[in-house]
Design an enzyme around this catalytic site. Structure first.
Site, PDB file in Angstrom:
ATOM      1  N   TYR A  92     -14.290   7.937 -11.559  1.00  0.00           N
ATOM      2  CA  TYR A  92     -13.847   6.505 -10.769  1.00  0.00           C
ATOM      3  C   TYR A  92     -14.535   5.338 -11.654  1.00  0.00           C
ATOM      4  CZ  TYR A  92     -15.054   2.740  -7.791  1.00  0.00           C
ATOM      5  OH  TYR A  92     -15.272   1.535  -7.259  1.00  0.00           O
ATOM      6  N   HIS A  93     -15.661   5.155 -11.971  1.00  0.00           N
ATOM      7  CA  HIS A  93     -16.331   4.181 -12.777  1.00  0.00           C
ATOM      8  C   HIS A  93     -15.555   4.056 -13.848  1.00  0.00           C
ATOM      9  CE1 HIS A  93     -19.629   4.809  -9.609  1.00  0.00           C
ATOM     10  NE2 HIS A  93     -19.475   3.804  -9.366  1.00  0.00           N
ATOM     11  N   LYS A 142     -12.841   1.862 -13.804  1.00  0.00           N
ATOM     12  CA  LYS A 142     -12.985   0.361 -13.768  1.00  0.00           C
ATOM     13  C   LYS A 142     -13.221  -0.086 -15.047  1.00  0.00           C
ATOM     14  CE  LYS A 142     -12.600   0.100  -9.279  1.00  0.00           C
ATOM     15  NZ  LYS A 142     -11.642  -0.645  -8.592  1.00  0.00           N
ATOM     16  N   ASP A 167       0.699  -1.257   0.072  1.00  0.00           N
ATOM     17  CA  ASP A 167       0.138   0.017   0.132  1.00  0.00           C
ATOM     18  C   ASP A 167       0.820   1.347   0.037  1.00  0.00           C
ATOM     19  OD1 ASP A 167      -2.119   1.904   0.836  1.00  0.00           O
ATOM     20  OD2 ASP A 167      -3.165   0.350   1.274  1.00  0.00           O
ATOM     21  N   ASN A 168       0.548   2.230  -0.610  1.00  0.00           N
ATOM     22  CA  ASN A 168       1.358   3.581  -0.549  1.00  0.00           C
ATOM     23  C   ASN A 168       0.835   4.572   0.406  1.00  0.00           C
ATOM     24  OD1 ASN A 168      -1.059   4.376  -1.755  1.00  0.00           O
ATOM     25  ND2 ASN A 168      -0.165   5.676  -3.580  1.00  0.00           N
ATOM     26  N   ARG A 200      -4.468   6.787   0.754  1.00  0.00           N
ATOM     27  CA  ARG A 200      -5.749   7.050   1.430  1.00  0.00           C
ATOM     28  C   ARG A 200      -5.708   7.831   2.513  1.00  0.00           C
ATOM     29  NH1 ARG A 200      -9.570   8.604   2.490  1.00  0.00           N
ATOM     30  NH2 ARG A 200     -11.708   7.651   2.937  1.00  0.00           N
ATOM     31  N   SER A 248     -19.210   8.030 -13.551  1.00  0.00           N
ATOM     32  CA  SER A 248     -18.267   8.978 -13.050  1.00  0.00           C
ATOM     33  C   SER A 248     -16.774   8.655 -13.386  1.00  0.00           C
ATOM     34  CB  SER A 248     -18.163   9.048 -11.456  1.00  0.00           C
ATOM     35  OG  SER A 248     -17.523   7.634 -11.061  1.00  0.00           O
ATOM     36  N   THR A 286     -16.502  -2.837  -9.950  1.00  0.00           N
ATOM     37  CA  THR A 286     -17.798  -2.277  -9.267  1.00  0.00           C
ATOM     38  C   THR A 286     -18.861  -2.475 -10.150  1.00  0.00           C
ATOM     39  OG1 THR A 286     -18.934  -0.312  -8.959  1.00  0.00           O
ATOM     40  CG2 THR A 286     -16.959  -0.161  -9.882  1.00  0.00           C
ATOM     41  N   LEU A 320     -25.190   3.244   2.476  1.00  0.00           N
ATOM     42  CA  LEU A 320     -25.973   2.855   3.786  1.00  0.00           C
ATOM     43  C   LEU A 320     -24.919   3.237   4.998  1.00  0.00           C
ATOM     44  CD1 LEU A 320     -28.025   1.281   5.260  1.00  0.00           C
ATOM     45  CD2 LEU A 320     -26.861  -1.016   4.471  1.00  0.00           C
TER      46      LEU A 320
END
Ligand SMILES: NC(=O)c1ccc[n+]([C@@H]2O[C@H](COP(=O)([O-])OP(=O)(O)OC[C@H]3O[C@@H](n4cnc5c(N)ncnc54)[C@H](O)[C@@H]3O)[C@@H](O)[C@H]2O)c1
Ligand SMILES: NC(=O)c1ccc[n+]([C@@H]2O[C@H](COP(=O)([O-])OP(=O)(O)OC[C@H]3O[C@@H](n4cnc5c(N)ncnc54)[C@H](O)[C@@H]3O)[C@@H](O)[C@H]2O)c1
Lengths: 405, 405
Positions: free
Chosen positions: A188-189, A192, A31-32, A35, A186, A145, A246
């Protein structure tokens, strides 16, 4: 197995690492920590107090006796370190969570759009190139996703990645199986969708063994392993950029904030509990494709719900109010969604569904850490276009909320 | 119109810039001159002696009285300079040629794969973000390739970008129009597939006006404008990485090198003459989509040919030999290809087809500069996989050529 968990410091990656370590696998987190930097950039923090990844690994060792290794590598920027690490360690499998994963974050500004594409595409592509180069034949599991499918209104259930179609040819109609034609909503999407085509190419050209998991929105926070020690607690994003629907409602309920529904709340989305996420990874690891196979695509979700129904359910359990806000996203106001998930059911997944007990457990956790919530970070601010931003900004704080519950 | 030609120093971009300038448009070339650096990296050079871009623009001014402006900007690395330039100059249209465009180059090594994805995706995405950000409403014309279609064997003519399909739904079969499901065959082609999805997203989310031209293999070198002065001469790539099939055969014929056919030469490909490339750009510029329209996709090609038929034609005209070499690419040995191109025909394109006269003209140019050819750079060395490299390297210099003509 020796398993590399890329993005293992994240919301899905950390409980997955614990789950796999608990099953006796040798787990290496890469991991870098980007986040954590984004938390700093946005001035938000996980609702739950997360320790450093090094500290978390130390606690896990104490609790379980198992070692999880941590390696600080940026997949997008440090190709040669990544490749050398793979050549040296030769993992049997690689679980790839390491992408910028928030749609609203990807739409904040020009910089965020550019970062998301640059980070996600180069991270995934570097990994593919490194697998070809090192020839280690590891099974690559990537998290995609269900959002890529684009919530089309054709009215057919969404298959697991591939769609059977008929086309006209000079010699009559002919059947074909194609990658589901994605319509990402978006930046982001979109990344993917791009990943999916890169996987198709590298599986076909180089015989890489790839499984792409099209995951629904993850909810919940605890898994059997994160519960074993307070300091193993999982990340919990509640803010307008990283919080997903949620979990956001549950955190809002915990602090007496009206549940923020965008538009009519008629959006239907796919969901999965974090405990099932980690089980699905375990199952998919056992069901690896052979070299030369096409990419295996699974829909990693267990149920679909309309957003306003979720809001009403949470309101009913907790007494929260519901606020219908202008939608900052460009999306259909209402959509149907039927998603096939036979693959995981066939492999033996026994889904955790939306039970009130589990919802209440999340509310309890949110209440426990409610003092860590910055109420000003609860609403979503990132708008999909300048025009929408203009419209939404007339009511930035939700002052004119129509409370309906 | 004010037109920005991105990649205007390249093989297609330079004659397009001259053509548009000659029509009276204000032309701005934006290029990072990376292609000249790649010549240096590979130790090859254009068969034709190209002057610097600044010198070429000076000569054009002398010859035509028209000014072509040149701006050194890297689209992939200098987003903010690109954006500021667009905001300042507000071009009416942007023709985007600026990508790494050679399939063999994109497969040379890990570094070349990574460079091609990083350069092409970030260049195109930065441009899209800058158009959204500056809100200049310019028409974007991008050069894609017929190669993305993947030469599938379904036997139906390849439509212009969109495919009509029928799918089964619970209420019976339903028609849908989808983006043609691409099957790129190299990292370079893959980047064009990714571009296509980015265009779809930005047209839909931001109303960008985009035309994507899926171009066939370009042949020829002169256009009406490049002929006006020796120093306006166009780039001519003959080497194994950048030389494309028909021009390579013509250059090989000019120096008495056997025509290098890969495999059986059964590959059918789409072609277009460089003079038609520049006309097509002119036509497409006049036929801009409206904001809110889907991406317009045109197949920019005028004829299809089987590679071995081309080799035989060139052999017939020039007396060259043909060498059937092991194929360094991973591709179908033989394929049919029918490509629709009604859009450009409807707009009035009157195609230049493969006439012997034009082929001979190219051979003449190649002969004139034959002393600049490095014979060792003629064969293609870049192999699609390590296994293929191993096979091909047993005959690297084509020593065991089976001459058949
Ligand atoms: N959370 C969800 O509801 C959900 C739903 C569907 C799919 N997914 C997918 O699952 C994956 C994990 O999601 P998450 O919620 O755990 O996200 P997260 O942001 O919590 O974790 C992602 C991790 O990847 C790391 N990372 C990002 N870029 C990196 C790079 N270039 N090099 C190394 N590490 C890098 C980050 O530091 C972070 O720790 C993502 O790919 C996401 O798209 C998540
Ligand atoms: N030549 C063909 O046969 C053919 C066929 C089909 C499609 N195309 C497409 O047409 C376009 C032009 O092809 P070409 O043959 O003229 O290629 P070329 O390599 O001769 O020209 C491309 C130009 O773009 C520039 N460039 C590349 N990356 C850049 C960046 N990041 N910033 C600024 N400039 C950059 C290069 O310096 C070069 O001058 C390409 O997109 C190619 O894919 C070409």
């Amino acid at each position: 197995m020796k398993i590399a968990v890329l993005g293992g410091d994240g919301f899905c990656g950390w409980p997955t690492s614990l789950h796999l370590s608990n099953l006796g696998h040798e787990v290496h987190i890469i991991d870098n920590l980007s986040r954590r930097w984004i938390d700093t950039e946005l001035g938000v923090q996980s609702l739950t107090p997360m320790d450093s990844i090094q500290e978390r690994c130390r606690i896990w060792k104490e609790v379980s006796g198992e070692q999880i290794h941590f390696h600080l590598i940026d997949l997008a920027k440090e190709y040669y370190r990544l490749r050398d690490w793979l050549a040296e360690e030769k993992p049997d499998a690689i679980v790839h969570f390491a992408e910028q994963r928030a749609a609203p974050y990807s739409m904040i500004s020009e910089r965020h759009k550019i970062y998301t594409v640059d980070n996600n595409i180069n991270a995934t592509h570097n990994l593919l190139v490194a697998l070809v180069e090192t020839d280690i034949d590891a099974h690559l599991l990537h998290l995609g996703t269900t959002g890529v499918y684009g919530y089309s209104t054709v009215g057919a259930p969404i298959p697991e990645g591939y769609l059977d179609v008929t086309i006209d040819t000079p010699t009559g109609p002919k059947g074909m199986e194609i990658l589901y034609p994605t319509k990402p909503g978006s930046v982001y999407h979109m990344t993917k969708s791009l990943d999916q085509i890169m996987f198709q190419f590298y599986a076909q050209n180089d015989g890489l063994r790839i499984t792409d998991l099209h995951q629904g929105i993850v909810w919940g926070t605890n898994t059997d392993q994160t519960k074993r020690h307070e300091q193993l607690i999982n990340r919990f994003d509640y803010d307008g950029d990283y919080g997903t629907v949620l979990n956001r409602f549950l955190a809002q309920a915990a602090i007496g904030y009206p549940l923020t529904v965008h538009g009519t709340g008629g959006q239907t989305r796919a969901f999965i509990h974090i405990q099932d996420t980690v089980r699905c990874i375990e199952l998919a690891l056992r069901d690896a494709p052979e070299s030369g196979d096409r990419v295996k695509i699974f829909n990693q979700m267990t149920e679909t719900h309309r957003v306003r129904d979720l809001a009403e359910l949470v309101a009913k359990i907790t007494g929260a109010e519901i606020a219908y806000l202008p939608n900052p996203r460009k999306e259909a106001a209402e959509n149907e969604l039927i998603v096939k998930n036979e693959h995981f059911l066939d492999l033996g997944l026994n889904p955790v569904t939306l039970q009130e007990g589990l919802l209440e457990e999340v509310v309890e956790i949110a209440k426990k850490y409610a003092h860590r919530i910055d109420r000003s970070r609860v609403p979503a601010h990132s708008a999909w276009t300048k025009e929408i931003a203009h419209r939404v900004n007339h009511d930035p704080e939700g002052k004119h909320l129509k409370s309906v519950s």
